[in-house]
Scaffold this motif. Structure first.
Motif, mmCIF file in Angstrom:
data_model
loop_
_atom_site.group_PDB
_atom_site.id
_atom_site.type_symbol
_atom_site.label_atom_id
_atom_site.label_comp_id
_atom_site.label_asym_id
_atom_site.label_seq_id
_atom_site.Cartn_x
_atom_site.Cartn_y
_atom_site.Cartn_z
ATOM 1 N N THR A 75 -62.132 -40.995 -48.519
ATOM 2 C CA THR A 75 -63.145 -40.130 -47.907
ATOM 3 C C THR A 75 -63.213 -38.836 -48.696
ATOM 4 N N ASP A 76 -64.149 -38.000 -48.316
ATOM 5 C CA ASP A 76 -64.264 -36.680 -48.943
ATOM 6 C C ASP A 76 -63.604 -35.601 -48.088
ATOM 7 N N GLU A 77 -62.780 -36.007 -47.117
ATOM 8 C CA GLU A 77 -62.142 -35.017 -46.257
ATOM 9 C C GLU A 77 -61.188 -34.162 -47.073
ATOM 10 N N ALA A 78 -61.285 -32.860 -46.934
ATOM 11 C CA ALA A 78 -60.443 -31.936 -47.690
ATOM 12 C C ALA A 78 -59.871 -30.879 -46.762
ATOM 13 N N GLY A 79 -58.726 -30.328 -47.138
ATOM 14 C CA GLY A 79 -58.082 -29.294 -46.349
ATOM 15 C C GLY A 79 -56.759 -28.909 -46.960
ATOM 16 N N SER A 80 -55.963 -28.141 -46.233
ATOM 17 C CA SER A 80 -54.689 -27.638 -46.767
ATOM 18 C C SER A 80 -53.494 -28.491 -46.367
ATOM 19 N N ASN A 81 -53.692 -29.492 -45.496
ATOM 20 C CA ASN A 81 -52.577 -30.315 -45.023
ATOM 21 C C ASN A 81 -52.226 -31.412 -46.015
ATOM 22 N N LEU A 82 -51.861 -31.027 -47.224
ATOM 23 C CA LEU A 82 -51.566 -31.976 -48.290
ATOM 24 C C LEU A 82 -50.180 -32.592 -48.089
ATOM 25 N N ARG A 83 -50.090 -33.907 -48.314
ATOM 26 C CA ARG A 83 -48.769 -34.549 -48.329
ATOM 27 C C ARG A 83 -48.228 -34.439 -49.758
ATOM 28 N N ALA A 84 -47.478 -33.384 -50.013
ATOM 29 C CA ALA A 84 -47.003 -33.071 -51.361
ATOM 30 C C ALA A 84 -45.604 -33.640 -51.574
ATOM 31 N N TYR A 85 -45.353 -34.125 -52.795
ATOM 32 C CA TYR A 85 -44.056 -34.705 -53.121
ATOM 33 C C TYR A 85 -43.240 -33.835 -54.062
ATOM 34 N N SER A 86 -43.882 -33.139 -54.976
ATOM 35 C CA SER A 86 -43.140 -32.259 -55.880
ATOM 36 C C SER A 86 -43.997 -31.070 -56.242
ATOM 37 N N ILE A 87 -43.337 -29.996 -56.615
ATOM 38 C CA ILE A 87 -44.023 -28.811 -57.117
ATOM 39 C C ILE A 87 -43.211 -28.269 -58.288
ATOM 40 N N GLU A 88 -43.888 -27.963 -59.381
ATOM 41 C CA GLU A 88 -43.238 -27.428 -60.562
ATOM 42 C C GLU A 88 -43.997 -26.194 -61.045
ATOM 43 N N VAL A 89 -43.254 -25.254 -61.626
ATOM 44 C CA VAL A 89 -43.820 -24.010 -62.141
ATOM 45 C C VAL A 89 -43.466 -23.918 -63.622
ATOM 46 N N ASP A 90 -44.427 -23.497 -64.430
ATOM 47 C CA ASP A 90 -44.216 -23.361 -65.870
ATOM 48 C C ASP A 90 -43.281 -22.178 -66.135
ATOM 49 N N PRO A 91 -42.071 -22.412 -66.675
ATOM 50 C CA PRO A 91 -41.141 -21.298 -66.898
ATOM 51 C C PRO A 91 -41.687 -20.231 -67.840
ATOM 52 N N SER A 92 -42.539 -20.635 -68.786
ATOM 53 C CA SER A 92 -43.072 -19.666 -69.749
ATOM 54 C C SER A 92 -44.278 -18.912 -69.206
ATOM 55 N N LYS A 93 -44.970 -19.489 -68.227
ATOM 56 C CA LYS A 93 -46.122 -18.848 -67.586
ATOM 57 C C LYS A 93 -46.068 -19.170 -66.098
ATOM 58 N N PRO A 94 -45.302 -18.404 -65.329
ATOM 59 C CA PRO A 94 -45.048 -18.739 -63.925
ATOM 60 C C PRO A 94 -46.270 -18.743 -63.021
ATOM 61 N N THR A 95 -47.416 -18.292 -63.521
ATOM 62 C CA THR A 95 -48.622 -18.387 -62.693
ATOM 63 C C THR A 95 -49.178 -19.807 -62.683
ATOM 64 N N ARG A 96 -48.683 -20.655 -63.580
ATOM 65 C CA ARG A 96 -49.150 -22.031 -63.642
ATOM 66 C C ARG A 96 -48.268 -22.931 -62.780
ATOM 67 N N GLU A 97 -48.904 -23.710 -61.931
ATOM 68 C CA GLU A 97 -48.179 -24.610 -61.044
ATOM 69 C C GLU A 97 -48.822 -25.991 -61.077
ATOM 70 N N VAL A 98 -48.029 -27.008 -60.757
ATOM 71 C CA VAL A 98 -48.549 -28.362 -60.601
ATOM 72 C C VAL A 98 -47.906 -28.982 -59.377
#
Length: 418
Positions: free
Chosen positions: A329-352
């Motif tokens: 569906t196209d349903e969107a919102g903030s209730n994401l089922r997230a499994y991992s989060i990583e931050v770029d050590p050289s540029k901490p504003t970048r996240e995945v």
């Protein structure tokens, strides 16, 4: 490290590929893809499929379920990474099922098998291959993995298919009836899950538990012969939910001061010198903490969303993002089922963030997010930032290298305004 102590499923089955799996192609499908092909893909913002992982290449065997790097801050090859894969498809005969440890020195583009762990060390019938802990010793001399059958020290062996595997002593299922039914009997090893090793490789912390409302965290020290000797268990754990994730406050310190522990409901902080527990403020109720990183502050990937740091011991849930919640569906919102989060050590504003519905990136510290739509329509579980800004992402559909922060890339969040 002054760690306080008191004393001594189902087998994965093939699934029908999502309709657009064919879009996940690289400029070369061969494991021996040239560096030029990889560079062209990254420069052109094409995703690059990784095809050199060991195993049968049946369902989910190309999924890197855990990624680790050398904990030594002065490691000779700081860019080297190791990956843990589990070849457990129902199409693979039981005696051929295995876990593999592989090494990459080019950001995950190609891999070399360094260890094979046979089926006697895991249980493919009880949810194996989705949440196994993995840690690398300094220099990559050996590894520690966790499975349904406990924690194990894995030593690569030259010119052999099997590795030397030594069990790390851990808790056993009690003869008393468990609080909830579990598919194990008294005397069986308790499932080991999250693990952390200090930067010098001399101390280890392992979480144990399997939905039986009786989690434990054991500490170990390294003996003269390299074996892990149990110190005891951490006391006062303020939860009865499973341990899903752990990280020291500083991954490069030989003597870390704090340990973050993510459970099936909350995040807790243990002062390793005083044995005092506290709760991280700002985490919502019933938030299974699947992943975390301390790069640039505490970031959390939870069952119901993504959390960014707001100060010492506090986080705030991302509520202004419109993540795609359901692939059909196209349903969107903030209730994401997230499994991992990583931050770029050289540029901490970048996240995945990896999630049930794909991979999302942010370049402004988690304020705005974009979905990588060229990846397969499948769930993704792990990610790793390379020093050149590219990202290795992996999930049920396989493993891919992406370059979402290059000038030529412009992924967009899939969804519609409500």
């Amino acid at each position: 490290m002054a760690i306080p102590v008191l004393g001594a499923g189902q087998i994965l089955q093939p699934q029908t590929p999502a309709p657009n799996h064919s879009s996940a192609t690289s400029s070369s499908s061969s494991p021996e893809s040239s560096s030029g092909d990889l560079k062209d893909d990254m420069d052109s913002c094409r995703i690059h499929r990784v095809t050199s992982l060991p195993g049968s290449h049946k369902f989910a065997s190309d999924f890197v379920e855990a990624i680790a790097s050398d904990p030594d801050p002065s490691a000779e090859d700081a860019d080297a990474i190791w990956g843990l894969t589990a070849d457990l498809s129902g199409e693979v005969p039981p005696h051929d099922r295995a876990m593999y440890i592989s090494k990459s020195t080019n950001g995950g583009a190609t891999w070399t098998q360094v260890a094979r762990v046979g089926p006697q060390y895991f249980d493919a019938k009880i949810g194996e291959g989705l949440r196994n802990g993995f840690s690398v010793s300094p220099g990559g001399a050996y590894f520690v993995i966790t499975t349904q059958r406990g924690a194990f020290q894995v030593f690569p062996q030259s010119a052999t298919s099997e590795s030397l595997v030594k069990a790390i002593e851990g808790p056993r299922v009690s003869s008393l009836p468990p609080r909830v039914p579990i598919p194990k009997k008294a005397g069986d090893p308790v499932r080991a899950n999250a693990i952390e090793m200090t930067a010098d490789g001399k101390h280890l912390i392992v979480g144990y538990g399997y939905f039986d409302l009786n989690p434990k965290i054991f500490t170990y020290r390294q003996d003269k012969d390299g074996s892990w000797i149990e110190d005891g268990s951490l006391t006062g754990l303020p939860t009865d939910m499973d341990i899903l994730s752990m990280q020291f406050d500083d991954l490069k310190k030989v003597d870390p001061g704090f340990l973050y522990v993510g459970t099936g409901d909350q995040v807790y902080l243990l002062n390793l010198h005083t044995n005092k527990w506290s709760r991280i403020e700002g985490v919502g109720p019933d938030s299974a903490i699947h992943g975390m990183t301390v790069v640039g502050g505490l970031h959390l990937a939870a069952c119901w969303g993504v959390y960014n740091p707001t100060g010492p011991g506090t986080v705030r849930r991302v509520t202004n993002a419109s993540f795609l919640l359901h692939r059909t569906t196209d349903e969107a919102g903030s209730n994401l089922r997230a499994y991992s989060i990583e931050v770029d050590p050289s540029k901490p504003t970048r996240e995945v963030v990896t999630s049930l519905t794909g991979v999302y990136t942010s370049e402004d510290g988690g304020q705005r997010w974009r979905r990588l739509n060229d990846l397969p329509e499948e769930e993704f579980r792990t990610a790793h930032f390379n020093s050149d800004g590219t990202i290795l992402v992996s999930g049920i559909a396989g493993t891919f290298l992406v370059n979402p922060f290059s000038d030529s890339c412009s992924p967009h969040l899939k969804g519609r305004n409500k």
